[in-house]
Design an enzyme around this catalytic site. Structure first.
Site, mmCIF file in Angstrom:
data_model
loop_
_atom_site.group_PDB
_atom_site.id
_atom_site.type_symbol
_atom_site.label_atom_id
_atom_site.label_comp_id
_atom_site.label_asym_id
_atom_site.label_seq_id
_atom_site.Cartn_x
_atom_site.Cartn_y
_atom_site.Cartn_z
ATOM 1 N N GLU A 1 -36.862 -57.161 88.911
ATOM 2 C CA GLU A 1 -37.657 -56.002 88.480
ATOM 3 C C GLU A 1 -38.771 -55.712 89.478
ATOM 4 O O GLU A 1 -39.016 -54.582 89.883
ATOM 5 C CB GLU A 1 -38.237 -56.280 87.091
ATOM 6 C CG GLU A 1 -38.916 -55.085 86.453
ATOM 7 C CD GLU A 1 -39.393 -55.362 85.026
ATOM 8 O OE1 GLU A 1 -39.289 -56.514 84.563
ATOM 9 O OE2 GLU A 1 -39.882 -54.403 84.393
ATOM 10 N N SER B 1 -44.277 -57.254 80.414
ATOM 11 C CA SER B 1 -44.480 -58.030 81.659
ATOM 12 C C SER B 1 -45.161 -57.140 82.693
ATOM 13 O O SER B 1 -45.236 -55.914 82.538
ATOM 14 C CB SER B 1 -43.128 -58.500 82.222
ATOM 15 O OG SER B 1 -42.431 -57.390 82.790
HETATM 16 N N1 GTP Z 1 -50.587 -43.886 77.400
HETATM 17 C C1 GTP Z 1 -49.282 -43.933 77.568
HETATM 18 N N2 GTP Z 1 -48.658 -45.121 77.513
HETATM 19 C C2 GTP Z 1 -47.335 -45.113 77.689
HETATM 20 C C3 GTP Z 1 -46.588 -43.970 77.965
HETATM 21 N N3 GTP Z 1 -45.292 -44.324 78.088
HETATM 22 C C4 GTP Z 1 -45.239 -45.658 77.908
HETATM 23 N N4 GTP Z 1 -46.474 -46.115 77.667
HETATM 24 C C5 GTP Z 1 -46.889 -47.465 77.393
HETATM 25 O O1 GTP Z 1 -47.128 -48.079 78.643
HETATM 26 C C6 GTP Z 1 -46.657 -49.420 78.608
HETATM 27 C C7 GTP Z 1 -45.684 -49.603 79.734
HETATM 28 O O2 GTP Z 1 -44.647 -48.628 79.605
HETATM 29 P P1 GTP Z 1 -43.305 -49.018 80.320
HETATM 30 O O3 GTP Z 1 -43.537 -49.416 81.728
HETATM 31 O O4 GTP Z 1 -42.313 -47.967 80.049
HETATM 32 O O5 GTP Z 1 -43.001 -50.325 79.495
HETATM 33 P P2 GTP Z 1 -41.596 -50.976 79.272
HETATM 34 O O6 GTP Z 1 -40.728 -50.704 80.454
HETATM 35 O O7 GTP Z 1 -41.083 -50.536 77.958
HETATM 36 O O8 GTP Z 1 -42.010 -52.508 79.229
HETATM 37 P P3 GTP Z 1 -41.458 -53.693 80.144
HETATM 38 O O9 GTP Z 1 -40.124 -54.066 79.602
HETATM 39 O O10 GTP Z 1 -42.481 -54.771 79.999
HETATM 40 O O11 GTP Z 1 -41.378 -53.164 81.537
HETATM 41 C C8 GTP Z 1 -46.067 -49.658 77.235
HETATM 42 O O12 GTP Z 1 -47.096 -50.234 76.478
HETATM 43 C C9 GTP Z 1 -45.793 -48.272 76.711
HETATM 44 O O13 GTP Z 1 -45.963 -48.212 75.303
HETATM 45 C C10 GTP Z 1 -47.295 -42.738 78.018
HETATM 46 O O14 GTP Z 1 -46.710 -41.690 78.266
HETATM 47 N N5 GTP Z 1 -48.643 -42.761 77.827
HETATM 48 CA CA CA Z 2 -40.956 -51.289 82.639
#
Ligand code: GTP
Ligand code: CA
EC number: 3.6.1.5
Length: 495
Positions: free
Chosen positions: A175, A208
């Site tokens: 990742e 993560s």
């Molecule tokens: N404020 C905000 N937070 C967001 C948004 N989209 C996702 N998040 C939050 O940001 C964090 C990271 O989002 P992602 O990188 O998509 O997380 P993920 O891929 O589901 O998580 P991993 O499996 O750990 O990579 C999570 O806590 C989400 O709830 C958004 O549009 N606005």
């Molecule tokens: Ca992610």
């Protein structure tokens, strides 16, 4: 002497005229003389060249212009990338451990949208991948239910008309490394001549967080598990990468909330209050073993909005006490000295762009002052100022902003000077920064290990050259046969 209506006023060169059959061939079929055979061969070459050009120009676009679909099955949600984001607004597939079929069902609506977006004639050629990240790594770590979820997802995705290539759980190292590939591929830092400095990648997810960068002072020997070697476009890269499971912002929040006195929370705005379920906190594998003997099922979560106190609580989930290497980031993990520029994406961007803190030229003290002001703002005022923002995210910005600063400055040891080397990014050249593009580029072999031989001519040059040749040959063919046709189609006037 035969006078022919020459079909081309500029044809004066004796060469073509001299190909006409000599008088002794008079009355014989002019089509089987050596000269006409030569002309016919020229004509065939011309026609073949024209057809070749036509085919070349209409051939399928090189691989890199083909569609590809990667589902990013994160801990908090699943995103579908076909160079445009189709966000599945539910929860991560790992949340369906108790009802795996729902994991497949959760993807259906968005995949139907994807089916509309990819041209029908390209469906069969379009590779479809699903990569699951930290949420599924935690589920796999904690139970055997991850297999059932992946199987349900596999069955659902195979019903779509794409070239299904499999669903798997990425390692944290993958990742991090693929996030680095994406950032540097989109920033054109890979296909240049060697020596161009690459950009480090900082990815903050829900479960993560990854840090990946090339450091001249790091050869990988001190901590092989943090080393990934790439050979791309003829250049060798020795990448440092680490993925901190449980240090995505959602899991980090749970870890801070497990702190016993955490009923009044300085990381939430004053006036914020919510009844929460302790099981949501202690069911996480990140907090296994942390569950106190006797706890009520629910607790009232009150915000007090104090940035300095929040910093202290956030810092308490990082361990700086032990390091068996020459230098560490936190929790005893080796990290070489930071080097170069960094792109910080996913939650780094979501949070810092909301807080208007993406300008890293701002002095760090000013950043902290702005964040402290946000944290101390009463919750009602925050909700009035941002009625359009999902309260799930809105309530967490004080914590998340404080967590990001602590992770960067205390965790990864960015100095206040190095802080300005970080850019908070969502996209690079209209493509989302994240591991998915790097993952697909790798699986579709779209980044060659060796530098492509620089063609004498660019592809378009070859097409133009062949086109010109073909047209000239074809004109020559027509002109040289034209008098013959005239000769064959009517009796020459004898004067
Ligand atoms: N404020 C905000 N937070 C967001 C948004 N989209 C996702 N998040 C939050 O940001 C964090 C990271 O989002 P992602 O990188 O998509 O997380 P993920 O891929 O589901 O998580 P991993 O499996 O750990 O990579 C999570 O806590 C989400 O709830 C958004 O549009 N606005
Ligand atoms: Ca992610």
């Amino acid at each position: 002497m035969f006078l022919f209506p020459v079909c081309s006023p500029f044809l004066t060169s004796p060469s073509c005229l001299s190909v006409f059959p000599p008088p002794e061939m008079k009355g014989k079929n002019p089509w089987n003389t050596p000269t006409t055979i030569i002309i016919t061969v020229i004509g065939i070459i011309a026609i073949v060249a024209l057809v070749t050009v036509a085919v070349l120009q209409n051939r399928h676009l090189p691989q890199k212009y083909k569609y590809g679909i990667v589902l990013d099955a994160g801990s908090s949600h699943t995103s579908v990338y076909i160079y445009k984001l189709c966000q599945i607004y539910t929860v991560g597939i790992s949340s369906y451990a108790s009802a795996p079929w729902k994991a497949g069902e959760s993807l259906r609506a968005c995949m139907q949208d994807v089916e509309q977006q990819v041209p029908k004639k390209r469906h069969r050629q379009t590779p479809l991948y699903l990569g699951a990240t930290a949420g599924m790594r935690l589920l796999k770590y904690n139970s055997s239910m991850s297999d059932g979820v992946l199987q349900a997802v596999e069955e659902a995705l195979q019903k779509f008309p794409f070239s299904y290539q499999g669903a798997r759980i990425l390692s944290g190292q993958e990742e991090g490394a693929f996030g680095w590939v994406t950032v540097n591929y989109l920033d054109d830092r890979l296909s240049q001549v060697c020596g161009l400095e690459t950009t480090g990648a900082l990815d903050l997810g829900g479960a993560s967080t990854q840090i990946s960068f090339v450091s001249d002072k790091y050869n990988g020997s001190e901590s092989p598990s943090n080393s990934v070697n790439f050979r791309l476009y003829g250049n060798d890269y020795n990448l440092y990468t680490h993925s901190f499971l449980c240090y995505g912002k959602d899991q980090a929040l749970l870890m801070t909330q497990s702190v016993p006195e955490m009923l009044n929370d300085p990381c939430f705005n004053p006036g914020y209050t919510a009844i929460k379920n302790y099981s949501k906190i202690y069911d996480s594998p990140c907090l296994s073993g942390w569950k106190p003997q006797k706890i009520p099922t629910h607790f009232t979560h009150n915000g007090t909005g104090n940035f300095q106190q929040c910093q202290r609580i956030v810092k308490s989930i990082f361990n700086f006490t032990h390091c068996k290497y020459s230098q560490c980031s936190f929790n005893g993990i080796f990290q070489p000295s930071l080097q170069g520029q960094f792109g910080a994406f996913s939650a780094y961007y979501f949070v810092m762009s909301f807080l208007n803190l993406t300008d890293t030229t701002m002095p760090l003290e000013a950043v902290k002052a702005k964040l402290a002001h946000y944290c101390s703002t009463p919750w009602n005022q925050i909700k009035q100022q941002h009625p359009e923002v999902n309260e799930k995210y809105l309530a967490g910005y004080c914590f998340s902003g404080t967590y990001i600063l602590t992770l960067l400055m205390e965790g990864y040891n960015f100095t206040s000077e190095e802080y300005s080397n970080i850019k908070f990014i969502k996209k690079i050249k209209d493509s989302d920064a994240g591991w998915t593009l790097g993952y697909m580029l790798n699986l579709t072999n779209m980044i060659p290990a060796e530098a492509p031989d620089s063609p004498l001519l660019p592809y378009s040059g070859y097409v133009s050259l062949v086109t010109i040749m073909a047209i000239l040959l074809f004109i020559l063919f027509i002109l040289c046969l034209c008098p013959l046709w005239t000769r064959c189609s009517k009796q020459p006037e004898i004067v």
